[in-house]
Design an enzyme around this catalytic site. Structure first.
Site, PDB file in Angstrom:
ATOM      1  CG  ASP A  40      -0.328  -0.117   2.530  1.00  0.00           C
ATOM      2  OD1 ASP A  40      -0.019   0.931   3.124  1.00  0.00           O
ATOM      3  OD2 ASP A  40      -0.137  -1.247   3.003  1.00  0.00           O
ATOM      4  CD  GLU A 127      -3.380   4.154  10.510  1.00  0.00           C
ATOM      5  OE1 GLU A 127      -2.322   4.368  11.140  1.00  0.00           O
ATOM      6  OE2 GLU A 127      -3.436   4.152   9.262  1.00  0.00           O
TER       7      GLU A 127
END
Length: 254
Positions: A40, A127
């Site tokens: 990613d 996150e």
């Protein structure tokens, strides 16, 4: 994953390193032939040479598209087009900010990402948290994003997070969604019995040909056919109607 904002102090990782051109599955007691390798990327990897990435046996790549309600990754459009041109299964992710209006975050992603058949499902990157927003309210807002994106694209999104955040905020609350979990301590992520994990981000220190900086590296739990089940399906084609001439009965000639 990467945020435009500095989020220091909320996690500490032990890194493993992937040497260029080699694949070593760290901490999984299983046959690596049953896994696919992927990466990613975001602006921190700058200009990726996707031709070289393809040569490194990379099967899929997620790329950052948006963050919050106004930030677009400056390399997203380039990554999105070139990864597809070089035959790498592509996916887009949104970095979620819990203090930002959910509907505006949905709209930004929808305006930025044009999914095509064969593309991976959208990913919600979780996150961060806000001290003045309860966990219960945050989960309600997260579900709103997930449902809104599914309604728009017609496919259930994937949830990305890291092990500590998952344990404290998400574990057991999102049955039916596939998880992509980061855990860098040379052991696979652990999940609630009702949760399903499809991707494991096992290092943020990978070295991959075509990328000049360290990059997140991931395993997908399955082969290419299994990966395709996480992708926007090809549109169904209705069978062509038989023409009237083909249906017409003709009298036999004598």
């Amino acid at each position: 994953m990467a945020s435009f904002f500095t989020t220091a102090g909320w996690r500490t990782f032990t890194a493993t390193v992937l040497l260029a051109g080699s694949i070593t599955l760290m901490g999984a007691n299983t046959n690596s032939s049953n896994f696919l390798h992927g990466i990613d990327v975001s602006r921190y990897q700058a200009e990726v040479n996707w031709e070289h990435v393809k040569e490194s046996n990379i099967s899929f790549a997620f790329m950052k598209a948006t963050e919050g309600d106004f930030l677009r990754d400056p390399y997203f459009k380039r990554n999105w087009e070139l990864s597809r041109q070089h035959g790498i299964k592509r996916g887009a992710y949104h970095f979620y900010l819990p203090w930002v209006n959910v509907d505006q975050q949905i709209e930004l992603f929808k305006k930025t990402v044009d999914l095509q058949p064969g593309d991976l499902a959208p990913v919600l990157d979780l996150e961060t948290f806000a001290r003045d927003i309860s966990d219960a309210q945050m989960r309600i807002d997260i579900k709103r994003w997930l449902v809104g994106i599914e309604d728009h694209y017609g496919i259930k999104p994937i949830i990305y997070t890291y092990q500590g955040f998952y344990d404290k905020k998400l574990r057991g609350h999102f049955a039916g969604y596939k998880f992509w979990i980061a855990r860098y301590k040379n052991e696979e992520p652990s999940t609630h019995p009702n949760d399903q994990m499809a991707f494991w981000q096992y290092s943020e220190k990978g070295t991959v040909k075509g990328i000049k900086t360290p990059v997140d590296v991931n395993w997908f739990y399955g082969d290419i056919n299994a990966l395709n089940t996480h992708c926007l399906p090809q549109p169904s084609v209705a069978p062509a109607a038989a023409s009237s001439s083909a249906l017409a009965q003709t009298e036999p000639a004598f």
